[in-house]
Design a protein around this motif. Structure first.
Motif, PDB file in Angstrom:
ATOM      1  N   ALA A 104      15.819  31.650  16.813  1.00 56.85           N
ATOM      2  CA  ALA A 104      16.473  33.009  17.146  1.00 56.85           C
ATOM      3  C   ALA A 104      15.896  33.967  16.241  1.00 56.85           C
ATOM      4  O   ALA A 104      15.564  35.225  16.529  1.00 56.85           O
ATOM      5  N   LEU A 105      15.370  33.514  15.090  1.00 51.77           N
ATOM      6  CA  LEU A 105      14.605  34.448  13.985  1.00 51.77           C
ATOM      7  C   LEU A 105      13.362  34.926  14.698  1.00 51.77           C
ATOM      8  O   LEU A 105      12.938  36.134  14.594  1.00 51.77           O
ATOM      9  N   PHE A 106      12.566  34.064  15.066  1.00 46.15           N
ATOM     10  CA  PHE A 106      11.087  34.253  15.521  1.00 46.15           C
ATOM     11  C   PHE A 106      11.043  34.827  16.917  1.00 46.15           C
ATOM     12  O   PHE A 106      10.144  35.523  17.473  1.00 46.15           O
ATOM     13  N   THR A 107      11.996  34.431  17.820  1.00 43.34           N
ATOM     14  CA  THR A 107      11.723  34.781  19.224  1.00 43.34           C
ATOM     15  C   THR A 107      12.635  36.113  19.282  1.00 43.34           C
ATOM     16  O   THR A 107      12.452  36.919  20.489  1.00 43.34           O
ATOM     17  N   ARG A 108      13.703  36.564  18.809  1.00 44.83           N
ATOM     18  CA  ARG A 108      14.703  37.601  19.214  1.00 44.83           C
ATOM     19  C   ARG A 108      14.494  38.583  17.655  1.00 44.83           C
ATOM     20  O   ARG A 108      14.285  39.806  18.004  1.00 44.83           O
ATOM     21  N   ASP A 144      20.061  39.394   8.244  1.00 50.63           N
ATOM     22  CA  ASP A 144      20.805  38.012   8.263  1.00 50.63           C
ATOM     23  C   ASP A 144      21.892  38.219   9.392  1.00 50.63           C
ATOM     24  O   ASP A 144      22.281  37.142  10.258  1.00 50.63           O
ATOM     25  N   SER A 145      22.687  39.350   9.383  1.00 50.72           N
ATOM     26  CA  SER A 145      23.724  39.378  10.344  1.00 50.72           C
ATOM     27  C   SER A 145      23.033  39.795  11.809  1.00 50.72           C
ATOM     28  O   SER A 145      23.715  39.224  12.776  1.00 50.72           O
ATOM     29  N   LEU A 146      21.978  40.308  11.984  1.00 52.37           N
ATOM     30  CA  LEU A 146      21.453  40.505  13.272  1.00 52.37           C
ATOM     31  C   LEU A 146      20.858  39.271  13.885  1.00 52.37           C
ATOM     32  O   LEU A 146      20.933  38.853  15.197  1.00 52.37           O
TER      33      LEU A 146
END
Length: 530
Positions: A352-356, A319-321
């Motif tokens: 942000a979750l799926f691409t990074r 979550d922090s990442l």
């Protein structure tokens, strides 16, 4: 304030309500003469003097006690306007409906006016102009609404930390000045705005008032719990009207609480209040000094840098990442207004979750962190294998490693993809990551996630609804009031709270405060009878 007296409030009703002695003949000639003199008066002052003379003469003829003369002299003309206080209006309206003796009304008014200057009044609104859901039109509409309520609805539009600090300092010190303190504080913004306001208020050393929170941020973890959030997916004009309606309801609640407190009722039984505990989070980072720039320190000397915050949820791991990746995505999209508006929402977290974040976690296992989770106070473990049976954890006097923290009890040691704690069930965006957070009245839930990120993606619907369970210890849930997380990493690991980054940390300490934050809610009360 002007008040029109009701037609039922007549001389006959007053005399019947306040006089219980034997009936005597009424001198009608004297009454008619006084009324004729009133009609011939050319000024309102002369009219009032003549009315009072008429009342005095009437009381003398009826042998009515002098304490009722004030109430008899006012309602001779039902269209007369008199200036009264809010307390006098509410009490007189209530007593007139039941035809109570005016002597009691005077006594109650006297009780209410004894400590009126020290009783909190109205609401104070603190707007975060930088929040996603706050616009210039909203600020203008709220300011126009507040102008109709006078000094009992104050508005502070803030855009910097210094402005928020100044607003809180002024409100916290208002109780010692000419203006009374507010009964309810209304922060309008995101979870970060709410926690910032609470931290600033704690620094003043004064008691935190009741809070009516309007969630206008991106995640809004507490919005569903508090129940003051207006509908968001409506047209702009109707949405502003909905916000103004919520503020008007909170103002009415503040008036109700003010009257209850004036009558000695500090429990506020007529108002629905939700108590949510607050966590005190302390992060510690051990750093080595730069010997080239700091020659006074010895080589190898370590420095502990601590950071302390108050919040309702915090965590480290994936979550922090993801929060770091979301901030980087925001910086990239800030050059384009189109993409900036698109990514300033839960959609931005998803991108942000799926691409990074997810590619880094799958390819490099960057979300995994080696750590130890301990506690010094009684705690509970939720056993998913037995249908969420809550089991007590036995505290040990010695953890076996000979350290000074002999009272710590080990809860988990190993690798984890996420370690998060919260006193509210939601983690933002209606993600119910902590379904057991409010099972304890004064505790929090700590969730340790050990499953693979791809398994988490597959189970997104269950995770969002709070229904995900893992009988193979892939997800560990604890309930307690104190937890310590020791991170086994040289540089530490990113930590976040309320959607805000706290930087890298090697140790995280969580302590639930005994005094909860009291929120005013607009949800309907519990159904008792159908």
């Amino acid at each position: 304030m002007t008040k029109t007296l009701p037609s039922s409030y007549s001389l006959l009703n007053i005399t019947q309500g306040g006089y219980r002695g034997p009936r005597q003949p009424i001198r009608w000639s004297l009454i008619v003469g006084c009324l004729l003199s009133c009609l011939m008066s050319t000024s309102s002052e002369a009219f009032m003097q003549t009315s009072m003379a008429c009342s005095a003469a009437t009381n003398a003829s009826l042998n009515v006690p002098s304490s009722t003369s004030l109430h008899v002299s006012q309602p001779l003309d039902k269209t007369m306007h008199t200036t009264t206080t809010v307390e006098e209006e509410a009490l007189s309206a209530d007593k007139n409906d039941h035809h109570e003796p005016p002597r009691k009304v005077l006594q109650l008014n006297r009780v209410l006016s004894e400590d009126a200057s020290t009783i909190p009044k109205g609401i104070a609104i603190i707007l975060n102009s930088n929040a996603r859901g706050v616009s210039a039109d909203m600020v203008k509409a709220i300011q126009e609404q507040a102008s109709q309520y006078g000094e009992h609805m104050r508005v502070y539009a803030t855009s910097t930390y210094e402005e928020a600090q100044q607003a809180v300092s002024e409100l916290a010190s208002s109780g010692s000045g000419k203006n009374p303190p507010p009964q309810i504080i209304v922060p309008i913004g995101g979870d970060g705005s709410l926690t910032t306001m609470i931290q600033l208020w704690y620094k003043t050393g004064t008691k935190l008032p009741f809070i009516g929170y309007l969630p206008m941020g991106t995640g809004n973890a507490l919005g569903t719990v508090i129940g003051c959030n207006p509908r968001r997916r409506i047209r702009k004009k109707k949405r502003l009207q909905a916000i103004q309606k919520v503020l008007a309801q909170l103002f009415e609640i503040a008036q109700t609480m003010e009257k209850e407190q004036a009558m000695g009722d500090t429990n506020h039984d007529q108002v629905d209040i939700v108590d949510v505990p607050l966590m005190h989070v302390t992060t510690t980072t051990t750093t080595a000094p730069d010997n080239n720039n700091d020659k006074k320190n010895k080589i190898g000397e370590l420095t502990n840098v601590k950071q302390q915050v108050y919040c309702f949820f915090a965590g480290l791991g994936i979550d922090s990442l993801m929060l770091q990746d979301y901030k980087e995505l925001q910086d990239w999209s800030s050059k384009s207004r189109f993409w900036k508006d698109k990514f300033a929402s839960v959609w931005g977290y998803t991108v942000a979750l799926f691409t990074r974040t997810l590619p880094k976690c799958v390819a490099h296992q960057s979300h995994l962190v080696s750590l130890e989770v301990t506690t010094k106070e009684p705690a509970l473990w939720v056993d998913h294998r037995r249908g969420d049976v809550v089991r007590s954890i036995r505290l040990h006097n010695d953890n076996g490693n000979g350290s000074d923290e002999s009272s710590s009890t080990l809860l988990y040691k190993g690798q984890a993809g996420i370690v998060a704690a919260s006193t509210t069930p939601f983690y933002g965006g209606n993600l119910k990551l902590f379904p057991f957070a409010r099972l304890s009245e004064n505790g929090c839930q700590v969730r340790i996630g050990r499953i693979h990120p791809l398994m988490g993606i597959v189970n997104i619907p269950q995770i969002f609804s709070g229904a995900y369970r893992n009988s193979e210890m892939g997800c560990l849930d604890f309930i307690g009031t104190q937890f310590t997380v020791d991170i086994h990493a040289d540089e530490g690991h990113p930590v976040q709270h309320s959607g805000e980054s706290m930087g890298l940390a090697q140790k995280v300490e969580l302590q639930v405060l005994k005094e909860p934050v009291r929120f005013v809610t607009l949800l309907a009360p519990r159904l008792v009878c159908e």
